[in-house]
Design an enzyme around this catalytic site. Structure first.
Site, mmCIF file in Angstrom:
data_model
loop_
_atom_site.group_PDB
_atom_site.id
_atom_site.type_symbol
_atom_site.label_atom_id
_atom_site.label_comp_id
_atom_site.label_asym_id
_atom_site.label_seq_id
_atom_site.Cartn_x
_atom_site.Cartn_y
_atom_site.Cartn_z
ATOM 1 N N PHE A 82 0.857 -1.191 0.000
ATOM 2 C CA PHE A 82 0.000 0.000 0.000
ATOM 3 C C PHE A 82 0.894 1.242 0.000
ATOM 4 O O PHE A 82 1.867 1.320 0.757
ATOM 5 C CB PHE A 82 -0.929 0.008 1.222
ATOM 6 C CG PHE A 82 -1.981 1.071 1.140
ATOM 7 C CD1 PHE A 82 -3.055 0.939 0.266
ATOM 8 C CD2 PHE A 82 -1.893 2.221 1.899
ATOM 9 C CE1 PHE A 82 -4.022 1.938 0.163
ATOM 10 C CE2 PHE A 82 -2.854 3.228 1.804
ATOM 11 C CZ PHE A 82 -3.919 3.084 0.938
ATOM 12 N N ASP A 129 2.767 -4.946 8.619
ATOM 13 C CA ASP A 129 1.536 -4.151 8.583
ATOM 14 C C ASP A 129 0.361 -5.133 8.509
ATOM 15 O O ASP A 129 0.242 -5.884 7.534
ATOM 16 C CB ASP A 129 1.557 -3.217 7.361
ATOM 17 C CG ASP A 129 0.286 -2.356 7.262
ATOM 18 O OD1 ASP A 129 -0.716 -2.662 7.961
ATOM 19 O OD2 ASP A 129 0.295 -1.393 6.479
ATOM 20 N N TYR A 170 -10.044 0.329 11.210
ATOM 21 C CA TYR A 170 -11.336 0.552 10.547
ATOM 22 C C TYR A 170 -11.647 -0.405 9.403
ATOM 23 O O TYR A 170 -12.609 -0.187 8.661
ATOM 24 C CB TYR A 170 -11.473 2.004 10.066
ATOM 25 C CG TYR A 170 -10.380 2.529 9.167
ATOM 26 C CD1 TYR A 170 -10.372 2.253 7.811
ATOM 27 C CD2 TYR A 170 -9.368 3.323 9.678
ATOM 28 C CE1 TYR A 170 -9.380 2.748 6.989
ATOM 29 C CE2 TYR A 170 -8.366 3.823 8.868
ATOM 30 C CZ TYR A 170 -8.384 3.535 7.523
ATOM 31 O OH TYR A 170 -7.394 4.027 6.724
ATOM 32 N N LYS A 171 -10.844 -1.444 9.263
ATOM 33 C CA LYS A 171 -11.148 -2.429 8.217
ATOM 34 C C LYS A 171 -11.905 -3.601 8.871
ATOM 35 O O LYS A 171 -13.059 -3.439 9.254
ATOM 36 C CB LYS A 171 -9.869 -2.834 7.506
ATOM 37 C CG LYS A 171 -9.227 -1.627 6.777
ATOM 38 C CD LYS A 171 -7.946 -2.006 6.064
ATOM 39 C CE LYS A 171 -7.227 -0.788 5.513
ATOM 40 N NZ LYS A 171 -7.938 -0.155 4.376
ATOM 41 N N ARG A 220 -11.982 -5.547 -6.527
ATOM 42 C CA ARG A 220 -11.687 -6.207 -5.246
ATOM 43 C C ARG A 220 -12.980 -6.423 -4.465
ATOM 44 O O ARG A 220 -13.812 -5.521 -4.384
ATOM 45 C CB ARG A 220 -10.773 -5.334 -4.386
ATOM 46 C CG ARG A 220 -9.517 -4.858 -5.046
ATOM 47 C CD ARG A 220 -8.588 -4.219 -4.023
ATOM 48 N NE ARG A 220 -9.255 -3.180 -3.244
ATOM 49 C CZ ARG A 220 -8.768 -2.659 -2.120
ATOM 50 N NH1 ARG A 220 -7.621 -3.106 -1.616
ATOM 51 N NH2 ARG A 220 -9.419 -1.697 -1.470
#
Lengths: 417, 417
Positions: B125, B195, B220-221, B376
């Site tokens: 990312f 990560d 928040y995922k 995705r």
């Protein structure tokens, strides 16, 4: 002034209706808005909407449809006029400490290694000095601390890269002359970084007029954004395109949604954004800023400042008259103070216990250890009034005079903050 | 599998009742929990209480009385078992990007200037690679990127200070073998930083068992803490007292309320706290973690992982069967994938437009540009089910087969995210 006089003054105050925009608990006299601002009445419903509708119903779509992605810039634009800055120059992001880290690195990088000393005051809020120590060391320099305000000018020498000051001192409530000190810093070849934690939303600030270089500040004191609200950061536009800051997160990239391999800083203040914005916290701060739209119609920051000075002056006078042995630590000269009053009590009176006894009576101020130990009272002109002054000083005088602070439930220093 | 079959499978799924703990909008099939987790039903009331009671009524007193000051450690303790860590080792603070900055500096400092290269993947990312570039340069080193996973081992040479990887790749959903890569890194004299943004709360993680050095991740995922929720940070206890991180804010100080002039880092993970915690955002994350207490009673992370793999396997099979020309980019081997499936469509089919057409039908996934452009779909086993798989693939197949994506309202790429 007795309570009746005070209530008459409050009733005649054109800003008094602003108090109705806040929730204040029954039976509480709140004089700690310099630590945590009160809850605006509109906030619960607005946060509920952000949680239930924007997040719950909108889900990922709300980054666009609810404007989440624009919050850091939009809140910055709303804050700008209260800082003497222009829209597009301010960003709301991260914490005060993290933003200070960014701008100090940027400032030292502007000095290109020619100067590596950061000058500040020993009485600055600790997080500022801790962050400055870290940044100075990373650049091979050091933090040099003035013991008293008058010791600052001699430290602005050819080694000084940055003068970093908090505009209004958190302990004493003393306010620096931002324009003058910035000019002195510039004359010495240094840059000026201002922490506005205790001034944003309560005293007039003129960042552009002062030609300051960088500023940061806190969203949860006089701005009423809620506990741990996001902070703000400002950079003078003359530095645009000249600087770099090390927290190179994706949202500070020139084209964050291109997902390039190489970091390219966005122009201007956007570069200071790092990670994904905390939407719920930003929503609370956004709602709190609505109050300032009303202030604008009632005379703006000047009206707020006049009321703040009248309240702190009345408080200083009443403390001196009623509280035996109290020594005011806050400057009496209006131009030298922010919106809080701090004072010390005689050594045989335990200031911590006095504050606990006050809180037990519903008068909430703040106690700070140190030498001297200080009782601090913040006056938030959005919701504080003359009746608060009288209630607080009457209770204080009674507690000190009767010695009722000297009870185990007040003297036991086991609290965290 | 048709919709009736799928509903039968959902009804028989022992984890299916977890879905009732979430608010999901009517008519929406949400397959983007890998970007923003859904709203737990308990969150609005808990956040309301934090706003109205803790802030509004408790005001400054809530730092102690409502336990605000303990939130970063307490939430860390709650997260620890889901990361294969122990209580006291995890802290919730700041953003993923900011926490990565802290641990990369700590890791490079542990290498004492002997090694200065950070190794990662080009497909990581972007924020991770941007932050790594900044930190590597600050230490006089550089970030070196592997083009493919198999190119990583040769980069673990005598120059490599840190191997920094995202456990589950955000684009492809491919999962690294944390234990193996950490071992290889250590054998080469490097440290391993992980990560966990796309793995925390959805795949088994064993930080201590892998002997990893540092980890960070997102709230928040799959953890459902809300938009821009605070992130977490972990450090292996063997580094306690050995390291330093540069964001030296007051709450990372050994005695923050002593207000010392000199920064002294707190022992262990507490050092990684910087500024004042964002209480409202932390409260939302705290509430979201209650869901995981229920998961623990229903078989824990293993049950969650089994369901996740079954859903992604069913989705891969259905896409291959029903969507002409779809090329799956996610590994078919269970051990190599996280909880999302990504695939490319033939060049003549505009993937972006297909995703917009899907969203218009209430099926929310995610589109990522790049070569190839990928659609995705994240499967959050807490609330995703087999019916979601069927609904999504049926809609997708229809949109691609009929070409209904090819309409101006879908092909216009003006959206921000």
């Amino acid at each position: 002034m007795n309570l009746e006089d005070a209530k008459r003054l409050d009733a005649a105050d054109p800003l008094h209706p602003l108090r109705e925009l806040f929730t204040l608990p029954e039976g509480v006299t709140y004089l700690d808005g310099n630590s945590l601002g009160a809850l605006p009445k509109a906030t619960p419903e607005r946060v509920r909407r952000a949680v239930e509708q924007e997040w719950g119903e909108g889900l990922i779509r709300s980054w666009n449809s609810a404007g989440w992605i624009d919050l850091p810039r939009r809140l910055g634009d709303r804050l700008a006029p209260w800082l003497g800055a222009r829209p597009g120059e301010v960003l709301v992001a991260d914490s005060t400490s993290v933003n200070l880290y960014k701008v100090l690195h940027a400032a030292l990088q502007l000095q290109q290694g020619q100067r590596r000393v950061i000058v500040s005051e020993r009485s600055n809020f600790p997080t500022d000095n801790y962050i400055a120590q870290s940044v100075a060391r990373a650049h091979g320099g050091e933090l040099v601390l003035a013991e008293r305000p008058e010791d600052i000018p001699p430290l602005l020498d050819e080694r000084c890269a940055v003068l970093m000051l908090t505009h209004v001192n958190y302990r004493t409530g003393r306010m620096h002359d931002m324009g003058l000190l910035t000019r002195w810093a510039h004359q010495a070849g240094a840059l000026a970084v201002w922490d506005l934690a205790h001034s944003a939303g309560v005293v007039p600030i003129d960042l552009l007029g002062s030609a300051a270089d960088f500023a940061i500040g806190c969203g949860y004191k006089y701005l009423n954004g809620g506990p741990g609200a996001p902070a703000f950061v400002w950079m003078h536009p003359r530095h645009e395109g000249q600087v770099w800051q090390p927290l190179t997160g994706w949202l500070g990239h020139a084209s964050p949604f291109d997902f390039d391999s190489e970091y390219q800083p966005a122009p201007g203040i956007q570069q200071y954004q790092c990670g994904t914005p905390p939407v719920l916290a930003m929503t609370a701060l956004d709602t709190a800023l609505d109050v300032f739209d009303v202030v604008q119609k009632l005379g703006g920051i000047k009206a707020l400042r006049n009321k703040s000075l009248a309240l702190t002056e009345a408080f200083i006078g009443a403390v001196e008259e009623q509280v035996p042995g109290a020594v005011i630590a806050t400057p009496r000269e209006a131009a030298l103070r922010g919106s809080q009053v701090s004072f010390a009590l005689p050594r045989q009176v335990d200031g911590y216990a006095v504050m606990q006894a006050l809180i037990a009576r519903g008068v909430i101020g703040d106690f700070r250890a140190g030498d001297p130990e200080l009782l601090r009272f913040g006056f938030a002109p959005l919701y504080s009034g003359y009746a608060d002054v009288v209630t607080a000083v009457d209770a204080l005088a009674d507690i000190v005079t009767t010695g009722s602070w000297n009870a185990p439930e007040f003297t036991n220093r086991s609290k965290v903050t």
